[in-house]
Design an enzyme around this catalytic site. Structure first.
Site: not given
Lengths: 292, 292
Positions: B122, B125, B127, B129, B168, B195
């Protein structure tokens, strides 16, 4: 700890690379580079419909945020990052993510400088031959290169594109964007494409930092390319079975200011190794094969 | 010097990588790998209209071609290369170009194995980092990685795409294709994108050789991600100002068989360095951080 606000009204055009963190016309002393760029009151603004987004620039130390016990270090780390929100053609609410390992560090690791060697010319002019030979030569010197071959990419990334004018332009644009990523990764990216139109090549050049786009023009006469016809395409084009074939019924626009031009000498093509040597010498001379 | 002919009737689907040089069902002893693949009599066939192309496989030494004094070494070199002609969706007369510097040589140069670490989860969430922390950790070990950040790519390669379902899917497809190129170049490619749909992620997995697609699921509760809301997007989504926002009014499909799952421990998120360590350990264990 005093915030400074400045509007960013025009995102940078796509071919000029990532958007500026600082809008033009705003002079900021080097010691006052903003620590964070935060959308101005997103909760009070309809970002999906507004034509322009505005931003706040934070020049103080990392801005304190409401803490949440479960966030731990991640939140702290996130709050120290640079964000930039912009409105692009079809994409709203896109943030620019800066990463601490930058191009300069990757270049140091590889002991080379990222760049794009863009080989352009007619079908059969020897682009792929040069690309392979150059790749071998660089590899033998311990340098990392990668070939983006126009035909190969049409099996993957560009498989949805045909040969209509707009598809050709989009094909070149995507290869340019990917070449830019490889160059940013520190590699010597060798792009080998007919890329017949000047404006498409120039758009790719404009994506990259100064001097790191090296245009190599395979200046071979059409008659020679046609006599080679390794892929049998000229024959098909002459028979009218392929339409819009570069050099036959579609123009090739010669580069006006390319960095390297490959020509026949006394009616003979230089050997592939000699061609590669010419490009390697250029890269060496311009300092791409080492870092200071 | 006896040529052997075999038809290639079905080009490999795009998500399975470069087309096979040898069609399925044709058994060829290893010592008899073809030296060249040449379109069957292109001059006598309308390649632009034929549904299937056929090919000749040449198993002898490099096939002699009509020589041309001015072609020199290039012609000889070209005649020794492998060509493959196929008909794709919109692209006809596309040849596959093999290059003598292969993935294995690049991997040896870098002393690592190319792969894709695909971080999904999400918004908020962690990612990016993890991607940054992983990149730093790998760099400190002398390993070359490159981050493909979903948001950043929407400023360049994917700037023409919006957030409609088909856009997308195309966004993910292109990132997958580029990640594949980076992996082929020998890099540890870190793709960081929400994704949300399983089938899009699985299509990217299918593009890559077995085991070199490492799916990392940032399994953080929506409440936590929303409380972070570093980009202010959840607020906009809750206010109905962003439509189709993953986790709010568009689904996130959790991976079923991901390689690594990142979770809170006792209600606390591991530190970024610990998260990166978890991925690095996996890469080490699977042999990606060295070549034999």
């Amino acid at each position: 700890m005093r915030p400074c606000f400045a509007p960013l009204r025009r995102p940078k055009p796509w071919h000029q690379g990532p958007p500026d963190l600082i809008p033009k016309g705003v002079l900021i002393p080097q010691q006052k580079q903003p620590r964070a760029i935060i959308p101005s009151s997103p909760q009070s603004e309809d970002a999906t419909s507004s034509k322009y987004n505005t931003f706040s620039f934070w020049f103080g130390p990392p801005k304190p945020r409401p803490s949440c016990s479960s966030l731990g270090q991640i939140s702290k780390h996130l709050s120290e990052k640079y964000y930039l929100m912009s409105t692009l053609n079809n994409s709203t609410n896109i943030f620019w993510q800066e990463c601490p390992v930058r191009k300069v560090e990757r270049q140091k690791l590889l002991n080379q400088k990222g760049c794009v060697v863009w080989i352009t010319g007619l079908s059969g002019s020897g682009k792929s031959t040069l690309a392979c030979s150059l790749s071998r030569e660089l590899h033998s010197k311990g340098k990392l290169s990668y070939i983006l071959d126009g035909d190969n990419l049409r099996h993957g990334l560009n498989k949805d594109l045909g040969f209509k004018a707009e598809d050709r332009a989009e094909n070149i644009r995507r290869v340019g964007e990917v070449a830019k990523l490889f160059s940013d990764a520190g590699l010597i990216c060798i792009a080998s494409l007919i890329s017949p139109y000047r404006k498409d090549r120039d758009a790719c050049r404009a994506m990259l930092p100064d001097a790191s786009f090296i245009e190599v023009f395979m200046n071979m006469p059409l008659e020679l390319c046609e006599s080679r016809d390794a892929k049998g395409l000229y024959k098909l084009a002459r028979a009218g079975k392929i339409k819009g074939f570069t050099g036959i019924d579609d123009p090739y626009e010669r580069p006006l200011n390319c960095e390297i031009e490959i020509e026949q000498k006394d009616g003979v093509c230089p050997k592939p190794a000699a061609l590669a040597g010419q490009v390697v010498s250029y890269l060496e001379e311009k300092g791409f094969l080492q870092v200071e």
